[in-house]
Scaffold this active site. Structure first.
Site, PDB file in Angstrom:
ATOM      1  N   GLY A  81     124.526 -25.906  93.591  1.00 22.56           N
ATOM      2  CA  GLY A  81     123.105 -25.616  93.494  1.00 22.56           C
ATOM      3  C   GLY A  81     122.795 -24.283  92.835  1.00 22.56           C
ATOM      4  N   VAL A 148     126.331 -23.332  97.087  1.00 21.14           N
ATOM      5  CA  VAL A 148     125.676 -22.389  96.177  1.00 21.14           C
ATOM      6  C   VAL A 148     126.562 -22.091  94.983  1.00 21.14           C
ATOM      7  CG1 VAL A 148     124.598 -20.119  96.019  1.00 21.14           C
ATOM      8  CG2 VAL A 148     124.608 -21.328  98.199  1.00 21.14           C
ATOM      9  N   CYS A 149     126.016 -22.256  93.784  1.00 21.28           N
ATOM     10  CA  CYS A 149     126.826 -22.135  92.568  1.00 21.28           C
ATOM     11  C   CYS A 149     127.451 -20.755  92.389  1.00 21.28           C
ATOM     12  CB  CYS A 149     125.969 -22.449  91.344  1.00 21.28           C
ATOM     13  SG  CYS A 149     126.775 -22.052  89.797  1.00 21.28           S
ATOM     14  N   PHE A 150     126.684 -19.698  92.665  1.00 17.93           N
ATOM     15  CA  PHE A 150     127.191 -18.366  92.346  1.00 17.93           C
ATOM     16  C   PHE A 150     128.122 -17.816  93.419  1.00 17.93           C
ATOM     17  CE2 PHE A 150     124.071 -18.668  89.114  1.00 17.93           C
ATOM     18  CZ  PHE A 150     124.465 -17.798  88.127  1.00 17.93           C
ATOM     19  N   LYS A 164     130.131 -12.169  89.856  1.00 19.99           N
ATOM     20  CA  LYS A 164     129.708 -13.182  88.903  1.00 19.99           C
ATOM     21  C   LYS A 164     128.280 -12.918  88.407  1.00 19.99           C
ATOM     22  CE  LYS A 164     129.438 -18.238  89.015  1.00 19.99           C
ATOM     23  NZ  LYS A 164     129.921 -19.407  89.741  1.00 19.99           N
TER      24      LYS A 164
END
Length: 277
Positions: A81, A148-150, A164
């Protein structure tokens, strides 16, 4: 002679339009109708996008998404996400057969991301590629703990000061690579964490603390405020330098525009697409 790629800045668009245009560009390029293309875009409204394989109802607090007035869409690419708000979003569309594109996903990812790397450098940020070194790090990429993507850098993800700063995802269809991703200018961490489901508040707090150590927005580490226009200019030049290409701005024809709108409406705005998993 440097190769000339097409460049589209589509501005802030609906989540459905954004995904539809990326799909249309992939299709047109697969048919040889357009050259390789780089696109910049934003989101209106701010949007939570989820990866192709994520389970929306299981992982996302959809009531909270609605309450915050966020858009919601499933991407055609994998990954986790992403809250698209204060960011520059990019996509790169190029054939797998391109002489400069390696055959493996991770190596192609690195080549395309050279453009983003150069963009960060021109903004005065010392970005570099994260390469998992230990067996443990490599295994953790295969089993992400968070939605969560990050939350964690993956192969060749871009990091500044160990955290990141850009998250990207890739798909390959019809012989074409589509890579798109988020370059964070600012980040509302509390809002991001409010839209995901957790077993309990303790787990949520622990993940948010861990996230803070792993991800950062460029304005939290730059010694000045970088706006969207400066970011666009830096990454426009960055892609030209990193990929050794020229970029030629392009505006969609009325016919192309109508085709994209049709995909947006029939596919990406549909509950069947967004909630089918």
């Amino acid at each position: 002679m440097k190769e000339t790629w097409r460049f589209i800045d589509s501005g802030n668009c609906s989540p459905y339009y954004n995904m539809a245009l990326d799909e249309a560009l992939l299709e047109w390029h697969s048919k040889g109708e357009i050259p390789p293309t780089i696109r910049f875009y934003g989101w209106d409204p701010a949007t939570l996008s989820i990866g192709y394989f994520q389970k929306a109802e299981k992982e996302i607090d959809l009531e909270k998404v609605k309450e915050l007035g966020l858009g919601f869409v499933r991407r055609p690419t994998g990954g986790r996400g992403v809250l698209h708000e204060h960011e520059l979003t990019y996509s790169v569309i190029v054939t797998e057969e391109h002489p400069n594109m390696p055959k493996t996903v991770t190596e192609a990812y690195r080549v395309i991301s050279e453009g983003i790397l150069e963009g960060f450098r021109s903004l005065g940020l010392e970005a570099y590629f994260a390469v998992p070194r230990t067996e443990e790090e490599r295994n953790s990429l295969k089993n992400p703990r968070s939605s969560v993507c990050f939350d964690a850098p993956s192969w060749y993800e871009l990091v500044v000061e160990g955290r990141k700063v850009a998250g990207s995802a890739q798909t390959r269809q019809k012989g074409v690579i589509l890579q798109h991703g988020s370059i964070l200018l600012d980040l509302d961490e509390d809002k991001l964490f409010s839209v995901f489901k957790y077993p309990n508040d303790r787990v949520k707090e622990r993940m948010q603390r861990a996230f803070r150590k792993k991800a950062v927005a460029m304005n939290d580490i730059a010694n000045r405020s970088i706006g969207i226009d400066e970011a666009k200019e830096a990454f426009y030049k960055g892609f030209m330098k990193g990929l050794d290409i020229n970029l030629e701005p392009y505006t969609l024809t009325e016919e192309e525009e109508a085709y994209v709108q049709e995909i947006a409406k029939s596919k990406y705005a549909s509950d069947e697409w967004n909630f089918r998993r």
